[in-house]
Enzyme design. Sequence first.
Site, PDB file in Angstrom:
ATOM      1  N   LYS A 105      12.985   7.860  -2.461  1.00 37.83           N
ATOM      2  CA  LYS A 105      14.396   7.728  -2.076  1.00 37.83           C
ATOM      3  C   LYS A 105      15.224   8.882  -2.658  1.00 37.83           C
ATOM      4  O   LYS A 105      15.975   9.545  -1.942  1.00 37.83           O
ATOM      5  CB  LYS A 105      14.949   6.384  -2.564  1.00 37.83           C
TER       6      LYS A 105
ATOM      7  N   TYR B  85     -25.556  11.921   9.055  1.00 32.82           N
ATOM      8  CA  TYR B  85     -24.836  10.802   9.659  1.00 32.82           C
ATOM      9  C   TYR B  85     -24.533   9.718   8.634  1.00 32.82           C
ATOM     10  O   TYR B  85     -25.125   9.678   7.556  1.00 32.82           O
ATOM     11  CB  TYR B  85     -25.632  10.200  10.831  1.00 32.82           C
TER      12      TYR B  85
ATOM     13  N   CYS C 205     -27.001   4.197   4.828  1.00 31.12           N
ATOM     14  CA  CYS C 205     -26.869   2.937   5.554  1.00 31.12           C
ATOM     15  C   CYS C 205     -26.425   1.784   4.651  1.00 31.12           C
ATOM     16  O   CYS C 205     -26.361   0.647   5.068  1.00 31.12           O
ATOM     17  CB  CYS C 205     -28.154   2.581   6.293  1.00 31.12           C
TER      18      CYS C 205
ATOM     19  N   ARG D 103      13.171   7.731   4.960  1.00 28.70           N
ATOM     20  CA  ARG D 103      11.816   7.775   4.409  1.00 28.70           C
ATOM     21  C   ARG D 103      10.850   7.680   5.579  1.00 28.70           C
ATOM     22  O   ARG D 103      11.225   7.204   6.655  1.00 28.70           O
ATOM     23  CB  ARG D 103      11.577   6.636   3.420  1.00 28.70           C
TER      24      ARG D 103
ATOM     25  N   GLY E  68      11.470  -3.771  -1.065  1.00 28.25           N
ATOM     26  CA  GLY E  68      11.996  -5.012  -1.649  1.00 28.25           C
ATOM     27  C   GLY E  68      11.296  -5.473  -2.912  1.00 28.25           C
ATOM     28  O   GLY E  68      11.594  -6.551  -3.408  1.00 28.25           O
TER      29      GLY E  68
ATOM     30  N   HIS F  38      12.220  -8.829   5.687  1.00 25.36           N
ATOM     31  CA  HIS F  38      11.141  -8.587   4.728  1.00 25.36           C
ATOM     32  C   HIS F  38       9.770  -8.883   5.340  1.00 25.36           C
ATOM     33  O   HIS F  38       8.848  -8.082   5.260  1.00 25.36           O
ATOM     34  CB  HIS F  38      11.367  -9.452   3.484  1.00 25.36           C
TER      35      HIS F  38
ATOM     36  N   ARG G  65      19.899   1.828  -7.473  1.00 23.12           N
ATOM     37  CA  ARG G  65      18.717   1.392  -6.722  1.00 23.12           C
ATOM     38  C   ARG G  65      17.443   1.998  -7.282  1.00 23.12           C
ATOM     39  O   ARG G  65      17.452   3.104  -7.804  1.00 23.12           O
ATOM     40  CB  ARG G  65      18.806   1.857  -5.264  1.00 23.12           C
TER      41      ARG G  65
ATOM     42  N   MET H 287      11.312  -4.025  -5.886  1.00 17.64           N
ATOM     43  CA  MET H 287      12.070  -3.796  -7.127  1.00 17.64           C
ATOM     44  C   MET H 287      13.546  -4.121  -6.878  1.00 17.64           C
ATOM     45  O   MET H 287      13.897  -4.598  -5.808  1.00 17.64           O
ATOM     46  CB  MET H 287      11.852  -2.368  -7.585  1.00 17.64           C
TER      47      MET H 287
HETATM   48  C1  PEP Z   1     -29.115  -0.694   0.733  1.00 21.25           C
HETATM   49  O1  PEP Z   1     -29.742  -1.067  -0.242  1.00 21.25           O
HETATM   50  O2  PEP Z   1     -28.155   0.082   0.667  1.00 21.25           O
HETATM   51  C2  PEP Z   1     -29.465  -1.152   2.082  1.00 21.25           C
HETATM   52  C3  PEP Z   1     -28.872  -0.670   3.147  1.00 21.25           C
HETATM   53  O3  PEP Z   1     -30.376  -2.140   2.160  1.00 21.25           O
HETATM   54  P1  PEP Z   1     -30.062  -3.682   1.895  1.00 21.25           P
HETATM   55  O4  PEP Z   1     -28.586  -3.802   1.757  1.00 21.25           O
HETATM   56  O5  PEP Z   1     -30.603  -4.407   3.058  1.00 21.25           O
HETATM   57  O6  PEP Z   1     -30.803  -3.907   0.639  1.00 21.25           O
END
Ligand code: PEP
Length: 902
Positions: free
Chosen positions: A27, A879, A859, A364, A106, A482, A97, A108
């Site tokens: 502000k 990936y 993964c 803002r 809101g 709010h 303020r 503070m």
């Molecule tokens: C992991 O361990 O990151 C994984 C993908 O396998 P899980 O979660 O099935 O053990």
Amino acid sequence: MAEKWVYFFGGGRAEGSAKMRELLGGKGANLAEMSRLGISVPSGFTITTEVCMRFMNTGGKYPQGLRKEVGTALKKVENIMGIRFGDPQNPLLFSVRSGARTSMPGMMETVLNIGLTESTIPGLVSKSGNERFVYDAYRRLIMMYCDVVMEKAAGIEPKEGQGIRQQLEREMRKMKDAKGAQFDTDLDASDLKKLVGIFKKKVKQVLKKDFPDDVNDQLWGAIAAVFRSWNGRRAVAYRKIEGIPDDWGTAVNVQTMVFGNMGENSATGVAFTRDPATGENRFYGEFLVNAQGEDVVAGIRTPQAINKVSKTKASMHLPSLEELMPKPYHQLAKIRAELEKHYRDMQDIEFTIQDGKLFMLQTRTGKRNGAAAIRMAVEMCKEGLISKKEAILRVKPEQLDELLHPLLDPKSEKAAERLAEGLPAGPGGAVGQIVFTADEAQDWAKKGKEVILVRDETSPEDVHGMRAARAILTAKGGMTSHAALVARGWGKCCIVGCGGLHISASKKLVSVDGKKLREGDWISLNGTKGVVYKDKLPLLPADPAKNVYYKKLMAWADNRRKLGIRTNADNPQDAKTARSFGAEGIGLCRTEHMFFGPDRLTAMRQMILADDTAGRKKALKKLLPLQRRDFTGIFKAMDGLPVTIRTLDPPLHEFLPNDKASQMEMAKQMNVTVDAIKAKVQSLHELNPMLGHRGCRLGITYPEITAMQVQAIIEAACKVAKQGVKVYPEIMIPLVGTEPELENQRQVAVETAEAVMKKQGVRVKYLVGTMIEIPRAALMADRIAEVAEFFSFGTNDLTQMTFGYSRDDAGKFLPDYLAKKILPSEPFQTLDQEGVGQLVVMGIERGRKSRPNLKVGICGEHGGDPDSIGFCHRVGMNYVSCSPFRVPIARLAAAQAAVANG
Ligand code: PEP
Ligand code: MG
């Protein structure tokens, strides 16, 4: 140079600028910036966030020199305004303020009308010629000051409903009732004079102190209270939710008061330079005639629209600002254009019109929901306001989640019983059970219930419950109330100003149109249209592909990103969903999930109960066609894309029942004795199953399991290949720590695959690779890469084993670790880049040393976390793989990482 604590602004000049938000708060920095731009801003000064932190850390002491600097800045303000603070003839009044680095709407405190005392009141009356206005301002000052300074900042915690502000409100209500007045504005000057006397007595009686009658006492009391509000309950709760550091502090803005409550030619309002609900490029806002800013946000009266396009059902019959006060409206519209051009983003502005003259009180960057953020980013880029790169960075990846959220099924909506209509403050659909307080919302949600928080209006005290609820429904308030602001920030379904609802929180009852609904009753909300329905309606999954702005932004993002985006899916339906969200393959198919289906659990259990290889093979034969069918479906859904399938990973006992009743049922079903089952469960019992007989260790002990799975994979691949499907199976071995482990399983896989292909008379291109999820695998990655054709980091297990935190038990202590700041974030959610990250970097470097083109992915859950995705980009992965609904988030996060890292 000595430290500077106070920054002046006003009269077209300012010591600060928009770049100084860390020190001046958002502000303060923007008031300085607007002042520099020559926009009409009431003069004032900002006390820095640094002062706040010193004040808090020293138990309420100000740094040396502060009072002097405040005095100097105050003089400058007086010179610019041509009037003096505390002058009995012509007094200058201040607002005090808060203003943190990022907006905490809101959360503070604010005190307005500082400087009204017995001695200055007559001066202001004669100057304004409006006694009613002066006493209205005075009663507001008493209410706010007692609440904020004399009660909250003093650490007094009154009982529910006994706060000083509520007590004074009751006095005011009494007076209104006695007069038959509906609105505050129906009280005249003599009423208000009387009311002020009543207020002062009440204050003395309740707080045992007089309301201060010295302007400097008022000013310093307010400054200290605003600093203290940084550590108020609401602010602390909000910071926790939003991840705002506790040591940022708030600045304090002391600014000349301008009055929107000086009569019918005065007004106050809030506006957005674009529609924050849809993102549409139209000026959108609300205002109230003869009111102060707090009235708009508090939702006490129905706000009027600033122009035709802002009109809602509730404000349709009321004149707009454009109609009522065309000159200041057109000035405002001009400022809107100027601010957007200057800030190159949507602004949320507050303005006051004092006797026909327009003043800007705040600008803002406006909060917006996901859909609006996307539309604004795309349109601003097309308008030439921002570049494509900036457009990609403008949308928080998590915001895409809102577009992926469900909507009420329109067919059921048509047939459903409509209860009420309000303002559509937060889009999407939601269903839930009614609760009436924020605490209940939190408690019920903790128990896994879906709730909708139903209230007259919300206050910042309710944020924890608002967060926990699926949706928020309020009887009062406008689009800038709010509830609307907070819900919009979170992208939560929300309906406000639903006037048809009569809520009695104490009776846990809401009546609408003669119908009564109680706590726990189901209702459904269409937050896009603002309609409330009785009962639980079905929700439809969202279809972001229909949103043209989303499609455009994602196309830009896909163009920029270097990371591929895959999904973790183990059935054709999830695979299809993920593909529709843009997944470019499957990065993890957890085959064990396939064994839990009712048609296969028995065969799986037979396999586990078997005493020898022959018995196991017999049971596996039953599983083979089922697995083949699964893989066939998945390959078809992923035609043309790679599919990584992991061989069996969890310890076998997970497939057996532990309780007696289920064991008996199983015994009956499988025609064996309960004792036999008990004995098997016992023999499979492990003290540390996570470190036990699981992953590739199972396949090594029972190669026939791996063989059956690979047979199913390759048979399915051959089958679909014959049908013209382009299939790229990738067989992944879990929990590998040594090269010989992988070599063992690779041999089983290759022998099986070759035999199947020979028999089928087709060849499919397949790979055999490994997960890197044991620290040793990362350390030995060069050797392992000699055998593995790809790596996928299983960061769930890698985090577990690097920290030594059991994935299944860490919930017991991690919340404490986070609260005590022993960990900066949940390591199973956001990758610990410093620690676990080192193993990832090492794994990639060493792996690629022996196999330069080694394909590397992730993964674990971290594959869908924007922060961790940034890391994956920087360390050169190919990936990331995440759950289907996080695929769009990962696409955008990957693009942002590419933009940010050049
Ligand atoms: C992991 O361990 O990151 C994984 C993908 O396998 P899980 O979660 O099935 O053990
Ligand atoms: Mg794992």
